[in-house]
Design an enzyme around this catalytic site. Structure first.
Site, PDB file in Angstrom:
ATOM      1  N   GLU A 154       0.712  -1.193  -0.170  1.00  0.00           N
ATOM      2  CA  GLU A 154      -0.017   0.063  -0.073  1.00  0.00           C
ATOM      3  C   GLU A 154       0.862   1.180  -0.023  1.00  0.00           C
ATOM      4  OE1 GLU A 154      -2.443   0.533   3.614  1.00  0.00           O
ATOM      5  OE2 GLU A 154      -3.798   1.959   2.456  1.00  0.00           O
ATOM      6  N   GLU A 248     -12.086   1.452   4.812  1.00  0.00           N
ATOM      7  CA  GLU A 248     -11.098   1.905   6.016  1.00  0.00           C
ATOM      8  C   GLU A 248     -11.403   3.438   6.170  1.00  0.00           C
ATOM      9  OE1 GLU A 248      -6.347   0.908   6.447  1.00  0.00           O
ATOM     10  OE2 GLU A 248      -6.862   2.622   5.373  1.00  0.00           O
TER      11      GLU A 248
HETATM   12  C1  LER Z   1      -3.474   4.144   6.993  1.00  0.00           C
HETATM   13  O1  LER Z   1      -3.405   5.536   6.676  1.00  0.00           O
HETATM   14  C2  LER Z   1      -3.620   3.361   6.008  1.00  0.00           C
HETATM   15  O2  LER Z   1      -4.161   3.605   4.803  1.00  0.00           O
HETATM   16  C3  LER Z   1      -3.345   1.896   6.200  1.00  0.00           C
HETATM   17  O3  LER Z   1      -4.085   0.865   5.408  1.00  0.00           O
HETATM   18  C4  LER Z   1      -2.034   1.590   6.340  1.00  0.00           C
HETATM   19  O4  LER Z   1      -1.423   0.531   7.098  1.00  0.00           O
HETATM   20 MN    MN Z   2      -5.350   2.307   3.645  1.00  0.00          MN
END
Ligand code: LER
Ligand code: MN
Length: 271
Positions: A154, A248
């Site tokens: 990511e 998320e």
């Molecule tokens: C934090 O900003 C995020 O996007 C998570 O998925 C990273 O660990």
């Molecule tokens: Mn993230």
């Protein structure tokens, strides 16, 4: 077809962070199923705290999948990451991630390397850090392959990492890996900060995208910020994206409302 997922965090130290449901897997599964999600994404403090048998039972009971498992606990709790100058700490980070890959693989769920990638600072040059990251992704990517799952990397925004913030740079870096088992997590919040347009960033990633964090410009649930989802949805369609869009987001104004807002936005834009 894109599938929907919602995050459940089991990490006390991450409280205040961008996860929809907290501390109760069974309750999170009930809500996710009620709202019509396809899957949950689990953020646990470590591999031993991923209750594989319980998760198998919950997925069977509710007809849900585990979309992915996070590895950020290694950073949040231990302050380990893959680009630390101390080789022993880098090894701790790798071992921590490897164990989570193995636990997730038992659920067909790939692991995500986000904050565990770390950053370059002090005596560590950017070039050195990227070499360490490359080495780790090659090793962990092949480990994941042997376990039957991809490994998800990511790219983060500049305030969370100074390694690879933009799609162009991340894709160029992927091209230098030996393993072909690393896919990209396109987190719309990070992309909103870094890309000229999110849609063009998604097109640049193209077939490399293996997971999406579906969230708004302010980390609130999709639909609760100023993100324009029409071009985002069009780009995902254009590149044939058919994996998870996972919420998320902050549990804003509360967990249930955040989960509801996200699934509504998912149905409106991505289903
Ligand atoms: C934090 O900003 C995020 O996007 C998570 O998925 C990273 O660990
Ligand atoms: Mn993230």
């Amino acid at each position: 077809m894109i599938k929907s997922a919602v995050t459940i965090s089991l990490v006390k130290e991450a409280e205040g962070g961008p996860f929809v449901f907290w501390h109760d897997l069974a309750a999170g599964f009930v809500k996710a199923a009620e709202l019509g999600y396809d899957a949950v994404e689990v953020f646990a403090p470590n591999a031993d705290a991923i209750p594989v048998a319980e998760l198998k039972a919950l997925t069977a009971e509710h007809g849900l999948k585990v979309a992915a498992v996070g590895t950020g606990g290694g950073w949040v709790i231990h302050k380990w990451h893959l680009c630390q100058p101390d080789a022993a700490l880098r090894e701790n980070a790798k071992n921590f991630i490897r164990a989570i890959i193995d636990a997730g693989a038992q659920l067909d769920a790939p692991a995500i390397i986000g904050s565990m990638q770390g950053r370059f600072e002090g005596e560590v040059s950017k070039e050195q850090a990227l070499d360490w990251l490359r080495e780790a992704l090659n090793e962990l990517g092949e480990h994941a392959k042997a376990a039957g799952v991809p490994l998800i990397y990511e790219p983060l925004n500049r305030y969370e990492s100074n390694l690879l913030n933009r799609a162009e740079d991340a894709v160029a870096f992927l091209g230098t890996l030996e393993t072909e088992n690393v896919v990209i997590l396109a987190d719309l919040f990070h992309m909103n900060i870094e890309e000229t347009t999110i849609a063009d960033g998604l097109r640049t990633y193209g077939r490399h995208i293996g997971h999406v964090h579906f969230v708004d410009s302010n980390r609130r649930p999709a639909g609760c910020g100023h993100m324009d989802y029409a071009p985002v949805a069009a780009a995902l369609k254009e590149i044939g994206y058919d994996k998870y869009a996972s919420a998320e987001a902050f549990p804003w104004p509360d967990s249930d409302a955040a989960a509801q807002a996200t699934i509504d936005a998912f149905k409106r834009h991505l289903a």
